[in-house]
Design a protein around this motif. Structure first.
Motif, PDB file in Angstrom:
ATOM      1  N   ASP A   1       0.811  -1.223   0.000  1.00 36.02           N
ATOM      2  CA  ASP A   1       0.000   0.000   0.000  1.00 36.02           C
ATOM      3  C   ASP A   1       0.839   1.265   0.000  1.00 36.02           C
ATOM      4  OD1 ASP A   1      -2.146  -1.670   0.045  1.00 36.02           O
ATOM      5  OD2 ASP A   1      -2.779  -1.208   2.089  1.00 36.02           O
ATOM      6  N   ASN A   2       2.093   1.194   0.447  1.00 35.82           N
ATOM      7  CA  ASN A   2       2.867   2.436   0.515  1.00 35.82           C
ATOM      8  C   ASN A   2       3.410   2.876  -0.839  1.00 35.82           C
ATOM      9  OD1 ASN A   2       5.569   1.440   0.027  1.00 35.82           O
ATOM     10  ND2 ASN A   2       5.795   0.899   2.186  1.00 35.82           N
ATOM     11  N   ALA A   3       3.082   2.132  -1.894  1.00 37.08           N
ATOM     12  CA  ALA A   3       3.430   2.590  -3.246  1.00 37.08           C
ATOM     13  C   ALA A   3       2.629   3.825  -3.622  1.00 37.08           C
ATOM     14  CB  ALA A   3       3.178   1.476  -4.260  1.00 37.08           C
ATOM     15  N   SER A   4       1.522   4.063  -2.929  1.00 28.72           N
ATOM     16  CA  SER A   4       0.704   5.255  -3.156  1.00 28.72           C
ATOM     17  C   SER A   4       1.103   6.349  -2.175  1.00 28.72           C
ATOM     18  CB  SER A   4      -0.779   4.919  -2.969  1.00 28.72           C
ATOM     19  OG  SER A   4      -1.553   6.100  -2.946  1.00 28.72           O
ATOM     20  N   VAL A   5       1.274   7.563  -2.675  1.00 25.59           N
ATOM     21  CA  VAL A   5       1.645   8.696  -1.823  1.00 25.59           C
ATOM     22  C   VAL A   5       0.604   8.918  -0.737  1.00 25.59           C
ATOM     23  CG1 VAL A   5       2.069  11.189  -1.802  1.00 25.59           C
ATOM     24  CG2 VAL A   5       2.968   9.792  -3.656  1.00 25.59           C
ATOM     25  N   ASP A   6      -0.653   8.605  -1.024  1.00 25.63           N
ATOM     26  CA  ASP A   6      -1.726   8.808  -0.049  1.00 25.63           C
ATOM     27  C   ASP A   6      -1.521   7.991   1.228  1.00 25.63           C
ATOM     28  OD1 ASP A   6      -2.869  10.442  -1.905  1.00 25.63           O
ATOM     29  OD2 ASP A   6      -4.383   9.001  -2.572  1.00 25.63           O
ATOM     30  N   PHE A   7      -0.747   6.935   1.131  1.00 26.91           N
ATOM     31  CA  PHE A   7      -0.488   6.079   2.300  1.00 26.91           C
ATOM     32  C   PHE A   7       0.080   6.895   3.450  1.00 26.91           C
ATOM     33  CE2 PHE A   7       2.288   3.231   4.773  1.00 26.91           C
ATOM     34  CZ  PHE A   7       1.434   2.165   5.029  1.00 26.91           C
ATOM     35  N   TYR A   8       0.873   7.908   3.137  1.00 27.59           N
ATOM     36  CA  TYR A   8       1.566   8.688   4.150  1.00 27.59           C
ATOM     37  C   TYR A   8       0.737   9.870   4.655  1.00 27.59           C
ATOM     38  CZ  TYR A   8       5.362   5.910   2.259  1.00 27.59           C
ATOM     39  OH  TYR A   8       6.139   4.857   1.836  1.00 27.59           O
ATOM     40  N   ASP A   9      -0.436  10.106   4.062  1.00 27.40           N
ATOM     41  CA  ASP A   9      -1.296  11.202   4.494  1.00 27.40           C
ATOM     42  C   ASP A   9      -2.188  10.747   5.642  1.00 27.40           C
ATOM     43  OD1 ASP A   9      -0.217  12.815   2.524  1.00 27.40           O
ATOM     44  OD2 ASP A   9      -1.762  12.311   1.058  1.00 27.40           O
ATOM     45  N   ASP A  10      -1.565  10.336   6.705  1.00 23.42           N
ATOM     46  CA  ASP A  10      -2.275   9.807   7.867  1.00 23.42           C
ATOM     47  C   ASP A  10      -1.573  10.316   9.115  1.00 23.42           C
ATOM     48  OD1 ASP A  10      -3.471   8.383   9.881  1.00 23.42           O
ATOM     49  OD2 ASP A  10      -3.341   6.429   8.895  1.00 23.42           O
ATOM     50  N   PRO A  11      -2.002  11.471   9.639  1.00 27.54           N
ATOM     51  CA  PRO A  11      -1.291  12.087  10.756  1.00 27.54           C
ATOM     52  C   PRO A  11      -1.379  11.293  12.056  1.00 27.54           C
ATOM     53  CG  PRO A  11      -3.323  13.263  10.269  1.00 27.54           C
ATOM     54  CD  PRO A  11      -3.120  12.282   9.163  1.00 27.54           C
ATOM     55  N   LYS A  12      -2.277  10.300  12.123  1.00 29.60           N
ATOM     56  CA  LYS A  12      -2.340   9.471  13.324  1.00 29.60           C
ATOM     57  C   LYS A  12      -1.163   8.489  13.374  1.00 29.60           C
ATOM     58  CE  LYS A  12      -7.364   9.602  13.918  1.00 29.60           C
ATOM     59  NZ  LYS A  12      -8.616   8.799  13.976  1.00 29.60           N
ATOM     60  N   VAL A  13      -0.607   8.172  12.208  1.00 32.67           N
ATOM     61  CA  VAL A  13       0.553   7.275  12.131  1.00 32.67           C
ATOM     62  C   VAL A  13       1.817   8.063  11.847  1.00 32.67           C
ATOM     63  CG1 VAL A  13       1.602   5.354  10.865  1.00 32.67           C
ATOM     64  CG2 VAL A  13      -0.853   5.313  11.411  1.00 32.67           C
ATOM     65  N   PHE A  14       1.784   8.875  10.812  1.00 30.65           N
ATOM     66  CA  PHE A  14       2.951   9.676  10.420  1.00 30.65           C
ATOM     67  C   PHE A  14       2.797  11.058  11.049  1.00 30.65           C
ATOM     68  CE2 PHE A  14       2.311   6.402   7.242  1.00 30.65           C
ATOM     69  CZ  PHE A  14       3.563   5.819   7.213  1.00 30.65           C
ATOM     70  N   ARG A  15       3.099  11.084  12.334  1.00 32.59           N
ATOM     71  CA  ARG A  15       2.865  12.294  13.111  1.00 32.59           C
ATOM     72  C   ARG A  15       3.943  13.335  12.838  1.00 32.59           C
ATOM     73  NH1 ARG A  15       1.327   9.498  18.964  1.00 32.59           N
ATOM     74  NH2 ARG A  15      -0.422   8.246  18.160  1.00 32.59           N
ATOM     75  N   PRO A  16       3.555  14.606  12.826  1.00 34.85           N
ATOM     76  CA  PRO A  16       4.551  15.651  12.562  1.00 34.85           C
ATOM     77  C   PRO A  16       5.551  15.750  13.692  1.00 34.85           C
ATOM     78  CG  PRO A  16       2.448  16.599  13.191  1.00 34.85           C
ATOM     79  CD  PRO A  16       2.202  15.138  13.002  1.00 34.85           C
ATOM     80  N   GLY A  17       6.713  16.296  13.363  1.00 33.36           N
ATOM     81  CA  GLY A  17       7.766  16.449  14.358  1.00 33.36           C
ATOM     82  C   GLY A  17       7.426  17.479  15.408  1.00 33.36           C
ATOM     83  N   PRO A  18       8.202  17.476  16.485  1.00 33.01           N
ATOM     84  CA  PRO A  18       7.948  18.423  17.586  1.00 33.01           C
ATOM     85  C   PRO A  18       8.202  19.862  17.173  1.00 33.01           C
ATOM     86  CG  PRO A  18      10.010  17.238  17.918  1.00 33.01           C
ATOM     87  CD  PRO A  18       9.336  16.612  16.743  1.00 33.01           C
TER      88      PRO A  18
END
Length: 246
Positions: free
Chosen positions: A229-246
């Motif tokens: 699934d990570n072949a799609s850029v949308d995979f990373y548009d999930d702030p619950k998993v790919f949380r922004p830095g401090p």
């Protein structure tokens, strides 16, 4: 969860496949996990895998391993993966155990482990080691997921990620997007970490540095080639998993 559920084709199991597949088969069909791991060990391998009943009541697990040269092992996935990591990376596991035992001897067993034992346990259970170009390290440290996995995606062809933590390996038996490793950051001035160089990794484990908890979170199924699934850029548009830095 049964050992039969392990999918040995998964990329995070590559360092363990040669030993692990036959050991899992033996544990499932002929013997205990401890015995299967011991049968897979090279002659003279230390420590020895033993039944969990060998751990005396009231004695700390890590202290027991250090004092007796035996690893109490239950018939479950968690201890199976712990044994596989021992077999694949014995120098690193011995170093972790040595540091744990020394800290237990110094501080005793209290209600809290303290910063060093916390860090040692975190790495042992959920750690990972990355060998990667500097641009990927920079993005990881900043939690800049778009740069790490999209803009600089091609650089992953030059990177290697080792899943070291046995609890992390257990979690990945049923892969979920949110499964996150704690990646050990190289100490200041270090050129990086070589994967999977057991001896070099063991030498890099400095007590004073580890007590600072030098880890970066990494959702491992975001690694290119590790999950379809990570072949799609949308995979990373999930702030619950790919949380922004401090």
């Amino acid at each position: 969860m049964s050992l039969a559920a392990i999918d040995w084709a998964q990329p995070w199991l590559a360092p363990y496949r040669a030993i692990g597949e036959s050991a899992a088969h033996a544990a499932l069909h002929t013997t205990t996990v401890a015995a299967a791991l011991q049968q897979s060990a090279a002659p003279g391998f230390s420590p020895v895998f033993a039944p969990q009943l060998d751990l005396p009541a009231g004695l700390a697990y890590e202290a027991h391993i250090f004092q007796t040269g035996t690893v109490p092992t239950r018939d479950n996935l968690h201890d199976f993966f712990n044994g596989l990591v021992w077999l694949a990376f014995p120098e690193t596991k011995r170093r972790l155990n040595e540091l744990q035992a020394a800290e237990i001897a110094r501080r005793g067993i209290a209600s809290t482990r303290g910063p060093l034992r916390d860090a040692l346990t975190l790495f042992d259970e959920n750690g990972a080691v990355l060998d990667a170009p500097a641009a990927l390290w920079k993005a990881l440290a900043a939690r800049d997921w778009h740069t790490l996995f999209v803009t600089q995606r091609a650089l992953w062809a030059k990177a290697r990620l080792l899943v070291f933590g046995h609890a992390l390996l257990e979690k990945l038996t049923t892969p979920r997007k949110a499964v996150t490793a704690h990646v050990l950051l190289p100490a200041p001035g270090a050129v990086g970490l070589s994967v999977p160089d057991d001896r070099a990794l063991a030498r890099s484990l400095d007590a004073e540095y580890l007590a600072q908890k030098p880890f970066a979170p990494l959702p491992v199924l975001g690694v290119p080639g590790w999950w379809p699934d990570n072949a799609s850029v949308d995979f990373y548009d999930d702030p619950k998993v790919f949380r922004p830095g401090p």
